[in-house]
Design a protein around this motif. Sequence first.
Motif, PDB file in Angstrom:
ATOM      1  N   ASP A 169      12.064   4.742   7.211  1.00  0.00           N
ATOM      2  CA  ASP A 169      10.867   5.476   7.618  1.00  0.00           C
ATOM      3  C   ASP A 169       9.710   5.199   6.666  1.00  0.00           C
ATOM      4  OD1 ASP A 169      12.043   6.630   9.827  1.00  0.00           O
ATOM      5  OD2 ASP A 169      12.703   8.409   8.742  1.00  0.00           O
ATOM      6  N   CYS A 170      10.038   4.878   5.415  1.00  0.00           N
ATOM      7  CA  CYS A 170       9.017   4.576   4.411  1.00  0.00           C
ATOM      8  C   CYS A 170       9.485   3.399   3.568  1.00  0.00           C
ATOM      9  CB  CYS A 170       8.748   5.793   3.525  1.00  0.00           C
ATOM     10  SG  CYS A 170       7.575   5.475   2.179  1.00  0.00           S
ATOM     11  N   THR A 171       8.756   2.288   3.627  1.00  0.00           N
ATOM     12  CA  THR A 171       9.067   1.093   2.840  1.00  0.00           C
ATOM     13  C   THR A 171       7.984   0.928   1.791  1.00  0.00           C
ATOM     14  OG1 THR A 171      10.131   0.018   4.736  1.00  0.00           O
ATOM     15  CG2 THR A 171       9.438  -1.394   2.920  1.00  0.00           C
ATOM     16  N   THR A 172       8.367   0.993   0.505  1.00  0.00           N
ATOM     17  CA  THR A 172       7.394   0.909  -0.577  1.00  0.00           C
ATOM     18  C   THR A 172       7.227  -0.532  -1.055  1.00  0.00           C
ATOM     19  OG1 THR A 172       9.155   1.426  -2.164  1.00  0.00           O
ATOM     20  CG2 THR A 172       7.821   3.265  -1.349  1.00  0.00           C
ATOM     21  N   ILE A 173       6.009  -0.852  -1.487  1.00  0.00           N
ATOM     22  CA  ILE A 173       5.649  -2.203  -1.920  1.00  0.00           C
ATOM     23  C   ILE A 173       4.954  -2.120  -3.270  1.00  0.00           C
ATOM     24  CG2 ILE A 173       4.338  -4.289  -1.330  1.00  0.00           C
ATOM     25  CD1 ILE A 173       4.369  -3.305   1.589  1.00  0.00           C
ATOM     26  N   GLY A 174       5.364  -2.955  -4.223  1.00  0.00           N
ATOM     27  CA  GLY A 174       4.681  -2.961  -5.515  1.00  0.00           C
ATOM     28  C   GLY A 174       5.413  -3.755  -6.570  1.00  0.00           C
ATOM     29  N   ARG A 175       4.899  -3.674  -7.801  1.00  0.00           N
ATOM     30  CA  ARG A 175       5.441  -4.435  -8.918  1.00  0.00           C
ATOM     31  C   ARG A 175       6.574  -3.697  -9.618  1.00  0.00           C
ATOM     32  NH1 ARG A 175       3.254  -4.856 -14.003  1.00  0.00           N
ATOM     33  NH2 ARG A 175       1.359  -3.819 -13.262  1.00  0.00           N
ATOM     34  N   SER A 176       6.784  -2.439  -9.268  1.00  0.00           N
ATOM     35  CA  SER A 176       7.906  -1.689  -9.823  1.00  0.00           C
ATOM     36  C   SER A 176       9.203  -2.122  -9.135  1.00  0.00           C
ATOM     37  CB  SER A 176       7.703  -0.187  -9.616  1.00  0.00           C
ATOM     38  OG  SER A 176       8.889   0.527  -9.925  1.00  0.00           O
ATOM     39  N   ARG A 177      10.260  -2.270  -9.950  1.00  0.00           N
ATOM     40  CA  ARG A 177      11.550  -2.650  -9.380  1.00  0.00           C
ATOM     41  C   ARG A 177      12.152  -1.530  -8.542  1.00  0.00           C
ATOM     42  NH1 ARG A 177      13.672  -7.397 -11.010  1.00  0.00           N
ATOM     43  NH2 ARG A 177      12.692  -8.427 -12.800  1.00  0.00           N
ATOM     44  N   GLU A 178      11.558  -0.365  -8.595  1.00  0.00           N
ATOM     45  CA  GLU A 178      12.018   0.732  -7.755  1.00  0.00           C
ATOM     46  C   GLU A 178      11.507   0.611  -6.327  1.00  0.00           C
ATOM     47  OE1 GLU A 178      10.721   4.267  -9.680  1.00  0.00           O
ATOM     48  OE2 GLU A 178      12.054   4.029 -11.414  1.00  0.00           O
ATOM     49  N   CYS A 179      10.530  -0.277  -6.108  1.00  0.00           N
ATOM     50  CA  CYS A 179       9.970  -0.445  -4.766  1.00  0.00           C
ATOM     51  C   CYS A 179      10.957  -1.181  -3.863  1.00  0.00           C
ATOM     52  CB  CYS A 179       8.651  -1.218  -4.817  1.00  0.00           C
ATOM     53  SG  CYS A 179       7.302  -0.296  -5.593  1.00  0.00           S
ATOM     54  N   ASP A 180      10.879  -0.888  -2.579  1.00  0.00           N
ATOM     55  CA  ASP A 180      11.735  -1.572  -1.614  1.00  0.00           C
ATOM     56  C   ASP A 180      11.403  -3.056  -1.541  1.00  0.00           C
ATOM     57  OD1 ASP A 180      13.139   0.824  -0.624  1.00  0.00           O
ATOM     58  OD2 ASP A 180      11.183   1.368   0.178  1.00  0.00           O
ATOM     59  N   ILE A 181      10.102  -3.361  -1.617  1.00  0.00           N
ATOM     60  CA  ILE A 181       9.662  -4.755  -1.659  1.00  0.00           C
ATOM     61  C   ILE A 181       9.049  -4.983  -3.034  1.00  0.00           C
ATOM     62  CG2 ILE A 181       8.211  -6.535  -0.608  1.00  0.00           C
ATOM     63  CD1 ILE A 181       8.296  -4.994   1.979  1.00  0.00           C
ATOM     64  N   PHE A 182       9.825  -5.611  -3.911  1.00  0.00           N
ATOM     65  CA  PHE A 182       9.413  -5.842  -5.295  1.00  0.00           C
ATOM     66  C   PHE A 182       8.655  -7.161  -5.384  1.00  0.00           C
ATOM     67  CE2 PHE A 182      10.854  -8.060  -9.294  1.00  0.00           C
ATOM     68  CZ  PHE A 182       9.906  -7.472 -10.117  1.00  0.00           C
ATOM     69  N   LEU A 183       7.373  -7.091  -5.794  1.00  0.00           N
ATOM     70  CA  LEU A 183       6.535  -8.270  -5.922  1.00  0.00           C
ATOM     71  C   LEU A 183       6.286  -8.539  -7.402  1.00  0.00           C
ATOM     72  CD1 LEU A 183       3.914  -7.552  -3.105  1.00  0.00           C
ATOM     73  CD2 LEU A 183       6.042  -8.857  -2.946  1.00  0.00           C
ATOM     74  N   GLU A 184       6.879  -9.601  -7.907  1.00  0.00           N
ATOM     75  CA  GLU A 184       6.728  -9.943  -9.327  1.00  0.00           C
ATOM     76  C   GLU A 184       5.411 -10.677  -9.514  1.00  0.00           C
ATOM     77  OE1 GLU A 184       9.576 -11.614 -12.941  1.00  0.00           O
ATOM     78  OE2 GLU A 184      10.117 -11.947 -10.840  1.00  0.00           O
ATOM     79  N   ASP A 185       4.330  -9.889  -9.542  1.00  0.00           N
ATOM     80  CA  ASP A 185       2.976 -10.430  -9.538  1.00  0.00           C
ATOM     81  C   ASP A 185       2.111  -9.463 -10.321  1.00  0.00           C
ATOM     82  OD1 ASP A 185       0.372 -11.201  -8.956  1.00  0.00           O
ATOM     83  OD2 ASP A 185       0.752 -11.564  -6.836  1.00  0.00           O
ATOM     84  N   ILE A 186       1.526  -9.916 -11.425  1.00  0.00           N
ATOM     85  CA  ILE A 186       0.759  -9.013 -12.283  1.00  0.00           C
ATOM     86  C   ILE A 186      -0.523  -8.525 -11.621  1.00  0.00           C
ATOM     87  CG2 ILE A 186       1.683 -10.000 -14.412  1.00  0.00           C
ATOM     88  CD1 ILE A 186      -0.930 -11.546 -14.726  1.00  0.00           C
ATOM     89  N   THR A 187      -0.929  -9.163 -10.537  1.00  0.00           N
ATOM     90  CA  THR A 187      -2.129  -8.715  -9.823  1.00  0.00           C
ATOM     91  C   THR A 187      -1.811  -7.604  -8.824  1.00  0.00           C
ATOM     92  OG1 THR A 187      -1.907 -10.385  -8.075  1.00  0.00           O
ATOM     93  CG2 THR A 187      -3.142 -11.016 -10.040  1.00  0.00           C
ATOM     94  N   VAL A 188      -0.538  -7.240  -8.715  1.00  0.00           N
ATOM     95  CA  VAL A 188      -0.104  -6.169  -7.819  1.00  0.00           C
ATOM     96  C   VAL A 188       0.186  -4.923  -8.651  1.00  0.00           C
ATOM     97  CG1 VAL A 188       1.706  -5.433  -6.214  1.00  0.00           C
ATOM     98  CG2 VAL A 188       0.827  -7.769  -6.124  1.00  0.00           C
ATOM     99  N   HIS A 189      -0.200  -3.762  -8.157  1.00  0.00           N
ATOM    100  CA  HIS A 189       0.054  -2.512  -8.860  1.00  0.00           C
ATOM    101  C   HIS A 189       1.539  -2.144  -8.772  1.00  0.00           C
ATOM    102  CE1 HIS A 189      -4.246  -1.994  -9.247  1.00  0.00           C
ATOM    103  NE2 HIS A 189      -4.369  -2.151  -7.943  1.00  0.00           N
ATOM    104  N   ARG A 190       1.975  -1.324  -9.712  1.00  0.00           N
ATOM    105  CA  ARG A 190       3.391  -0.928  -9.719  1.00  0.00           C
ATOM    106  C   ARG A 190       3.769  -0.241  -8.413  1.00  0.00           C
ATOM    107  NH1 ARG A 190       6.570  -0.803 -13.842  1.00  0.00           N
ATOM    108  NH2 ARG A 190       7.536   1.157 -13.197  1.00  0.00           N
ATOM    109  N   LYS A 191       2.909   0.595  -7.930  1.00  0.00           N
ATOM    110  CA  LYS A 191       3.116   1.220  -6.615  1.00  0.00           C
ATOM    111  C   LYS A 191       1.871   0.934  -5.793  1.00  0.00           C
ATOM    112  CE  LYS A 191       6.300   4.749  -8.300  1.00  0.00           C
ATOM    113  NZ  LYS A 191       6.602   6.203  -8.407  1.00  0.00           N
ATOM    114  N   GLN A 192       1.907  -0.186  -5.105  1.00  0.00           N
ATOM    115  CA  GLN A 192       0.729  -0.706  -4.413  1.00  0.00           C
ATOM    116  C   GLN A 192       0.490  -0.016  -3.069  1.00  0.00           C
ATOM    117  OE1 GLN A 192      -1.252  -3.573  -5.374  1.00  0.00           O
ATOM    118  NE2 GLN A 192      -2.582  -3.172  -3.638  1.00  0.00           N
ATOM    119  N   ALA A 193       1.524  -0.019  -2.229  1.00  0.00           N
ATOM    120  CA  ALA A 193       1.339   0.477  -0.866  1.00  0.00           C
ATOM    121  C   ALA A 193       2.685   0.850  -0.276  1.00  0.00           C
ATOM    122  CB  ALA A 193       0.649  -0.586  -0.017  1.00  0.00           C
ATOM    123  N   ARG A 194       2.619   1.397   0.913  1.00  0.00           N
ATOM    124  CA  ARG A 194       3.850   1.682   1.654  1.00  0.00           C
ATOM    125  C   ARG A 194       3.593   1.498   3.144  1.00  0.00           C
ATOM    126  NH1 ARG A 194       4.077   8.279   0.752  1.00  0.00           N
ATOM    127  NH2 ARG A 194       1.905   8.442   0.119  1.00  0.00           N
TER     128      ARG A 194
END
Length: 228
Positions: free
Chosen positions: A28-53
Amino acid sequence: MDQDFSTSAYLLIQKGPLVGKRVELWKDCTTIGRSRECDIFLEDITVHRKQARILRLPEGFVLRDDHGSGDSFVNDQPTQEQLLSNGDELKFGHTQMVFYDSEGTRPFKLASSRGRESLIGKEPDSQPVSAAYLYPSGGQSSMRQLEVVSNMTIGRSRECDIFLEDLAVSRHHASIHEVAGGMYELIDQRSATGTYINGRRIKQQVLRDGDIVQIGSIRFTFRQVNPS
């Protein structure tokens, strides 16, 4: 509790460290960001730890920017919240991905090929040519064999000689050309998800009898019979 929507929608990553990866939106909620806790982990310093969902709501899938910096993009436009449509392009930092709705995950139709029909009206070659075919493999026995001729296009566009109804396939994904000695060469046309022979991504390679060709989620075995 999140329900299983594994056949509902997905993201296909087209640019970035995870290029080619498909991410199912089964929660129901897929999280996106640089934090490894996110469902979609983006290893990119230009992305916030909790970018979007991405939220699954009654009206559909909605992208919501969690950081508020205006650096979550849909179709190159910054957004705070937007209902996603099939084919929308999402961008977070250096990572680009495409959203596909439930229509994208339906079982694809049988691959079709115009084969030698594409040669109608052309002067026949006076030299004998080898017969070549692509046979479905990997449990796709319901698909029929496809005859291979020179200068064939492969892709999701119905204009292609070999039409593959699979949204992981680019509209003009690859092509096949005859080369010296009656051999056939497979050429990737800068596709998003790549063209593979025997599990290796290729740009351009001559096909050999028995090669396994993969385009999107579809696999074929290449067979060639040389003229006697």
